[in-house]
Design a protein around this motif. Structure first.
Motif, short mmCIF file in Angstrom:
data_model
loop_
_atom_site.label_atom_id
_atom_site.label_comp_id
_atom_site.label_asym_id
_atom_site.label_seq_id
_atom_site.Cartn_x
_atom_site.Cartn_y
_atom_site.Cartn_z
N PRO A 431 0.84 -1.20 0.00
CA PRO A 431 0.00 0.00 0.00
C PRO A 431 0.88 1.25 0.00
CG PRO A 431 -0.82 -1.60 1.59
CD PRO A 431 0.52 -2.10 1.13
N ALA A 432 0.46 2.26 -0.76
CA ALA A 432 1.30 3.44 -0.94
C ALA A 432 0.44 4.66 -1.21
CB ALA A 432 2.28 3.20 -2.10
N LEU A 433 1.12 5.79 -1.34
CA LEU A 433 0.49 7.04 -1.74
C LEU A 433 1.24 7.61 -2.93
CD1 LEU A 433 -0.05 8.75 1.76
CD2 LEU A 433 -1.77 7.60 0.35
N ARG A 434 0.52 8.39 -3.74
CA ARG A 434 1.10 9.02 -4.92
C ARG A 434 0.94 10.53 -4.82
NH1 ARG A 434 -2.10 8.91 -8.60
NH2 ARG A 434 -0.80 9.29 -10.39
N ALA A 435 2.01 11.23 -5.17
CA ALA A 435 1.94 12.68 -5.35
C ALA A 435 2.29 12.96 -6.80
CB ALA A 435 2.93 13.39 -4.43
N ALA A 436 1.33 13.49 -7.55
CA ALA A 436 1.51 13.72 -8.99
C ALA A 436 1.52 15.22 -9.27
CB ALA A 436 0.40 13.04 -9.78
N PHE A 437 2.63 15.72 -9.78
CA PHE A 437 2.80 17.15 -10.02
C PHE A 437 2.48 17.48 -11.48
CE2 PHE A 437 5.24 16.28 -6.30
CZ PHE A 437 5.26 17.46 -5.56
N SER A 438 1.45 18.30 -11.69
CA SER A 438 1.15 18.72 -13.06
C SER A 438 0.49 20.10 -13.12
CB SER A 438 0.24 17.68 -13.74
OG SER A 438 -0.91 17.43 -12.98
N ASN A 439 0.42 20.80 -11.99
CA ASN A 439 -0.26 22.09 -11.97
C ASN A 439 0.72 23.22 -12.30
OD1 ASN A 439 -1.36 24.66 -10.58
ND2 ASN A 439 -3.10 23.26 -10.48
N TRP A 440 0.25 24.18 -13.08
CA TRP A 440 1.11 25.28 -13.52
C TRP A 440 1.49 26.22 -12.40
CZ3 TRP A 440 -0.38 30.51 -13.34
CH2 TRP A 440 -1.72 30.75 -12.97
N ARG A 441 0.78 26.19 -11.27
CA ARG A 441 1.06 27.08 -10.14
C ARG A 441 2.11 26.53 -9.18
NH1 ARG A 441 -3.14 30.77 -8.49
NH2 ARG A 441 -4.88 30.84 -9.94
N THR A 442 2.37 25.23 -9.22
CA THR A 442 3.18 24.59 -8.20
C THR A 442 4.64 25.04 -8.26
OG1 THR A 442 1.74 22.66 -8.41
CG2 THR A 442 3.76 22.37 -7.17
N THR A 443 5.21 25.30 -7.08
CA THR A 443 6.60 25.72 -6.97
C THR A 443 7.33 24.85 -5.96
OG1 THR A 443 6.22 27.29 -5.18
CG2 THR A 443 5.90 28.11 -7.44
N HIS A 448 8.18 21.76 -0.59
CA HIS A 448 8.72 21.76 0.78
C HIS A 448 7.57 21.77 1.80
CE1 HIS A 448 12.67 22.06 -0.80
NE2 HIS A 448 12.60 23.34 -1.16
N ARG A 449 6.51 22.50 1.49
CA ARG A 449 5.36 22.55 2.40
C ARG A 449 4.71 21.18 2.52
NH1 ARG A 449 0.86 27.34 1.65
NH2 ARG A 449 -0.76 26.52 3.05
N VAL A 450 4.60 20.46 1.40
CA VAL A 450 4.04 19.11 1.41
C VAL A 450 4.94 18.17 2.20
CG1 VAL A 450 3.52 17.11 -0.04
CG2 VAL A 450 2.78 19.40 -0.75
N ALA A 451 6.25 18.26 1.98
CA ALA A 451 7.18 17.39 2.70
C ALA A 451 7.09 17.60 4.21
CB ALA A 451 8.61 17.65 2.21
N GLU A 452 6.98 18.85 4.63
CA GLU A 452 6.89 19.14 6.06
C GLU A 452 5.59 18.61 6.64
OE1 GLU A 452 7.84 20.40 9.83
OE2 GLU A 452 9.10 20.12 8.05
N ALA A 453 4.48 18.75 5.91
CA ALA A 453 3.21 18.22 6.39
C ALA A 453 3.26 16.71 6.54
CB ALA A 453 2.09 18.63 5.44
N LEU A 454 3.87 16.03 5.58
CA LEU A 454 3.99 14.58 5.65
C LEU A 454 4.92 14.16 6.78
CD1 LEU A 454 4.16 13.77 1.83
CD2 LEU A 454 2.39 12.96 3.42
N ARG A 455 6.01 14.89 6.96
CA ARG A 455 6.96 14.55 8.03
C ARG A 455 6.27 14.64 9.40
NH1 ARG A 455 9.75 16.63 11.90
NH2 ARG A 455 8.82 18.68 11.55
N THR A 456 5.55 15.72 9.60
CA THR A 456 4.87 15.91 10.87
C THR A 456 3.80 14.84 11.11
OG1 THR A 456 5.25 18.30 10.75
CG2 THR A 456 3.52 17.55 12.25
N ALA A 457 3.00 14.57 10.07
CA ALA A 457 1.91 13.61 10.23
C ALA A 457 2.44 12.19 10.42
CB ALA A 457 0.99 13.66 9.00
#
Length: 462
Positions: A431-443, A448-457
């Protein structure tokens, strides 16, 4: 005319401006609002109004009743399903699509399909396809795959001396559709087309990969001689793996098969010089699926279907009616897809390609790839998390380092929903999770914000 409708017509510019302000407020708040709003009880269904209240009151009702429940799927941290957003130009094109309200299917009113053909030409160039490929807009990758496999079905009939469009799928007998790691829409398409899900023959993939083993495919094709269909992958769902398309095409020197390539988002690798080698060989496909509401960042719903055999495509989908006009040497769009009604989807794509060109869309692709690699690197350093595959392009596939059960991963996903939307999967039985990047706004800041949220959780789950 109904009194409320007439009143709205008289105030139309004012109402459109109010809608613009509402849309602007929504887009301005994408970065600060929860990516997935907290769950709340569904409101009781309202009865259908007997008498209308007008657009202004409807706007207010939507703003209070439904808008707060909608996800920020147009935003930079909605990383599920390979979902793009809508560039400013694509959004403008989509608004004008509704304003002009074209059913762009017939030469009797032909400007819409002329615009679509111009846009298809730009897309063909963008993905490095030759003029041997013709293309048609459809609603999404599932419809693109279904259309491509319908053409393949007709090709099988041609090879066997029957016309499936006239005689029915029973005239084909047993059909084999071979693939290494097909998207779920392939089996769905086979069901819709009457070929049956059982027609899908799994072929071994390369060790530790989702890419098909060309030698195994060679053996599978030799096992049962006769025409077949091969579904290649240019960008798998879990790990963005690519089949070796030139090697697969070379197998046609020994075997008789139709090559359909599912390149729903992987085709966009062709835009980046550093990654274009992944998509090498797309032009050898007999039919090709590319989803535009993914990495082209146009609004849902939009995809394109390419094929080298437009004649077979028209044989499958031709529609005989006096009011539609003759089929002719250059078939109208009504003769090329299952749809008789076909909104001018191409306009949003035309706008974004015209506004930002190849370089603008290359930059989006390369920035998203950079963000995916930044997230992958951050998760790889986190002892509570584990990458399950290398970050080949724009998808990060990962799991918990300890006890990666579906229940614990669901808890992790729910814990970060305010910051990021991820989708569950299973890779290699884990079992796993996927993060798929395709939005023109993403930086990178979002990564880094996603990584920190995942680290904390993840730490809180220990």
């Amino acid at each position: 005319m109904d009194r409320t409708l007439a009143a709205d017509l008289a105030r139309l510019p004012e109402l459109l401006d109010a809608t613009r302000r509402a849309a602007g407020a929504t887009l301005a708040g994408l970065d600060s609002r929860p990516v997935v709003p907290p769950a709340s009880p569904l409101p009781d269904p309202e009865p259908l109004p007997e008498h209308g209240v007008g657009t202004e009151v409807a706007l207010a009702a939507f703003a209070s009743r439904w808008a707060p429940r909608l996800s920020a799927s147009a935003g930079p941290r909605y990383l599920g399903f390979v979902t793009g957003g809508a560039t400013p130009a694509a959004l403008a094109g989509d608004w004008l699509t509704a304003a002009h309200d074209q059913n762009s299917n017939s030469a009797l009113d032909g400007a819409g399909q002329d615009l679509e053909r111009e846009t298809v030409g730009w897309l063909r160039e963008l993905f490095g396809l030759s003029e041997a490929h013709s293309g048609t807009f459809v609603s999404g990758a599932t419809m693109s795959n279904t259309t491509g496999l319908a053409i393949a079905r007709e090709w099988l009939g041609e090879r066997l001396g029957v016309r499936v469009a006239e005689d029915g799928v029973g005239a084909l007998g047993r059909v084999r559709v071979l693939s290494g790691a097909p998207h779920s829409s392939i089996a769905k398409a086979l069901s819709v087309l009457g070929l049956g899900r059982a027609a899908l023959v799994p072929v071994p993939t390369l060790p530790g990969r989702e890419a098909v083993d060309p030698a195994a495919l060679d053996r599978a094709l030799a096992d049962t001689p006769g025409p077949a269909v091969v579904v290649a992958n240019a960008g798998t769902v879990n790990t963005v793996d690519f089949d070796d398309l030139p090697a697969l095409a070379a197998l046609r020197e020994r075997h008789d098969f139709w090559l359909h390539t599912d390149a729903a988002f992987g085709a966009f690798a062709a835009l980046s010089p550093a990654h274009a080698h992944l998509a090498a060989g797309l032009d050898a496909s007999d039919s090709l699926c590319v989803d535009l509401h993914k990495w082209l960042n146009v609004p849902y719903d939009s995809a394109v279907q390419f094929t080298r055999r437009r004649d077979l495509q028209a044989r499958v989908f031709q529609n005989s009616a006096a009011y539609l006009g003759p089929l002719g040497d250059h078939p109208d769009l009504v003769h090329l897809t299952p749809e008789n009604s076909h909104r001018l989807r191409a306009l949003a794509a035309w706008f974004t390609l015209r506004a930002y060109g190849r370089e603008g869309h290359r930059e989006i692709v390369e920035r998203d790839v950079d963000c995916a690699r930044a997230l992958g690197a951050a998760l790889d350093r986190d002892p509570a998390l584990r990458l399950l595959a290398p970050v080949r392009l724009n998808v990060v596939c990962f799991t918990l380092a300890e006890a990666p059960t579906a229940e614990r991963l669901a808890a992790l996903r729910r814990a970060v929903e305010a910051e990021v939307f991820l989708t569950p999967t299973v890779y290699g039985g884990t079992p796993a999770l996927r993060a798929a990047f395709s939005n023109w706004r993403t930086t990178r800041a979002d990564a880094h914000r996603v990584a920190e949220a995942l680290r904390t959780a993840a730490k809180e789950l220990e």
